[in-house]
Design an enzyme around this catalytic site. Structure first.
Site, PDB file in Angstrom:
ATOM      1  N   THR A 160      46.643  39.596  37.486  1.00  0.00           N
ATOM      2  CA  THR A 160      45.920  40.719  38.097  1.00  0.00           C
ATOM      3  C   THR A 160      44.935  41.381  37.146  1.00  0.00           C
ATOM      4  OG1 THR A 160      47.709  42.216  37.462  1.00  0.00           O
ATOM      5  CG2 THR A 160      47.820  41.230  39.676  1.00  0.00           C
ATOM      6  N   LYS A 161      44.914  40.959  35.889  1.00  0.00           N
ATOM      7  CA  LYS A 161      44.066  41.619  34.900  1.00  0.00           C
ATOM      8  C   LYS A 161      42.689  40.960  34.821  1.00  0.00           C
ATOM      9  CE  LYS A 161      47.297  44.521  33.791  1.00  0.00           C
ATOM     10  NZ  LYS A 161      48.366  44.124  34.710  1.00  0.00           N
ATOM     11  N   ASN A 162      41.774  41.623  34.117  1.00  0.00           N
ATOM     12  CA  ASN A 162      40.394  41.139  34.019  1.00  0.00           C
ATOM     13  C   ASN A 162      40.310  39.758  33.390  1.00  0.00           C
ATOM     14  OD1 ASN A 162      40.312  43.902  34.598  1.00  0.00           O
ATOM     15  ND2 ASN A 162      38.372  44.202  33.524  1.00  0.00           N
TER      16      ASN A 162
END
Length: 375
Positions: free
Chosen positions: A180-182
């Site tokens: 879910t992170k960049n």
């Protein structure tokens, strides 16, 4: 259906993973792990970065490196993910939750000092949405009371505070590379060691309690079990996946910021019906997420259902930890819950990911306008 999140993928991940396989070293601390940590150390001017199996594992390491003993207290916001609290609970600490600022959803730095007791050991600011906490104030308080600071920078890779990379300001910083992170390696994270005196201890902790790293550097004739430790090393396959994205970090960052700014500009017309994120002076964020705050919980629920009915998946965020069974068991809320619960109930996150199309962003804005135009 427009998904809320799509894990980042730049196209060279599989090539790098194949390269890792062909090197016959896919366990921890292979060549891609070294490339990733060197990239972060150089880019963020960090003394030492170590990849971990998750952001949670990075926080676990930080809590243990702080030397927490049973009964010590840790001050943190209640508006955060359970991992922020779990690491300190595992180390034996009691949790002291304080209220957040309504503008950034970060810990209210003006509430920290009053919550300090003789048992306080650590302050743990969480940089929500990749927007920095007021670190000058927090660090000044920590120095005044001889406390340690663990930055939960899980959402803040590539964000800065007054020119300094988040994660490099406190004693330890913790990143997440969850899907879910960049930037992602599926499951993974990193701990930033900001004082050289902790590097050797961190290496031993991360290497199952052995001095294996010193052995490989030729500093000892053989390696032994020398202290408590665990296995926090991710596979080099995961690091290979991540390295492909770090090489495109600026491109990913620019695209996400463009989407964030498009939302922010478009939603100005509905101010009064919704509240928008605030970026304080001196903070450069990484567009980790875009949220709006509705009038109340009932409006948020209707908005989310409306968007779902029109093919857009939105998401609320944290249920405040102090209101959860574990939060009540392991900690307490200091002072008044003026903003934490109220603003958590109103917040909704919109789709924002690398590769989202301009057409989808336009559609999300149009449907948001259709809803709030009739509220």
């Amino acid at each position: 259906m427009i998904r809320f999140n799509v894990p980042p993928f730049v196209g060279t991940e599989l090539d790098y993973m194949k390269e890792a396989v062909m090197s016959h070293q896919i366990c921890g601390d292979g060549s891609f792990t070294q490339k990733c940590t060197q990239w972060m150390e150089q880019r963020f001017h960090a003394p030492k970065v170590m990849l971990t199996t998750s952001g949670s594992a990075a926080l676990d390491m930080a809590a243990l490196l702080c030397g927490i003993q049973p009964g010590d207290e840790v001050i943190l916001p209640s508006f955060t993910f359970p991992s922020t609290a779990n690491c300190f609970v595992l180390a034996g600490a009691r949790l002291v939750f304080v209220d957040i600022r309504p503008d950034t959803m970060n810990i209210d730095e003006t509430k920290i000092e009053a919550a300090i007791t003789e048992k306080t050991k650590v302050i743990c600011p969480v940089h929500y949405a990749g927007v920095a906490c007021e670190m000058d104030t927090i660090m000044a308080i920590a120095r005044k009371y001889h406390l340690m600071v663990v930055e939960d920078a899980a959402q803040a890779v590539m964000s800065t505070y007054k020119g300094r990379a988040l994660g490099t300001i406190g004693d330890f910083g913790c990143y997440s590379f969850h899907e879910t992170k960049n930037y992602s390696m599926g499951e993974g994270g990193a701990i930033v060691i900001n004082h050289a005196s902790y590097i050797e201890k961190a290496e031993i902790l991360r290497e199952k309690g052995t001095n294996r790293k010193q052995f490989f550097r030729g500093q000892v004739a053989k390696y032994n079990w020398v202290d408590f430790g665990d296995s926090y090393l991710p596979s080099d396959l995961n690091a290979a996946y991540l390295m492909a994205q770090l090489e495109k970090a600026d491109e990913i960052n620019a695209e996400r910021l463009a989407v964030w700014n498009t939302y922010h500009h478009a939603f100005q017309k509905w101010q009064g019906m919704i509240e928008l994120p605030v970026i304080p002076n001196g903070c450069r964020h990484n567009a980790h997420l875009y949220y709006i705050k509705c009038r109340d919980l009932e409006t948020r629920q209707r908005y989310m259902q409306f968007m779902k009915d029109h093919g857009v998946l939105c998401a609320f965020h944290y249920v405040p930890l102090h209101s959860s069974p574990a939060g009540r068991k392991f900690g307490r809320f200091f002072g008044e819950d003026t903003y934490t619960t109220k603003h958590s109930d109103r917040l909704v996150r919109l789709p924002l990911y690398y590769g989202i199309t301009a057409e989808d962003v336009k559609y999300i804005i149009e449907k948001t306008g259709a809803f709030f135009g009739n509220v």
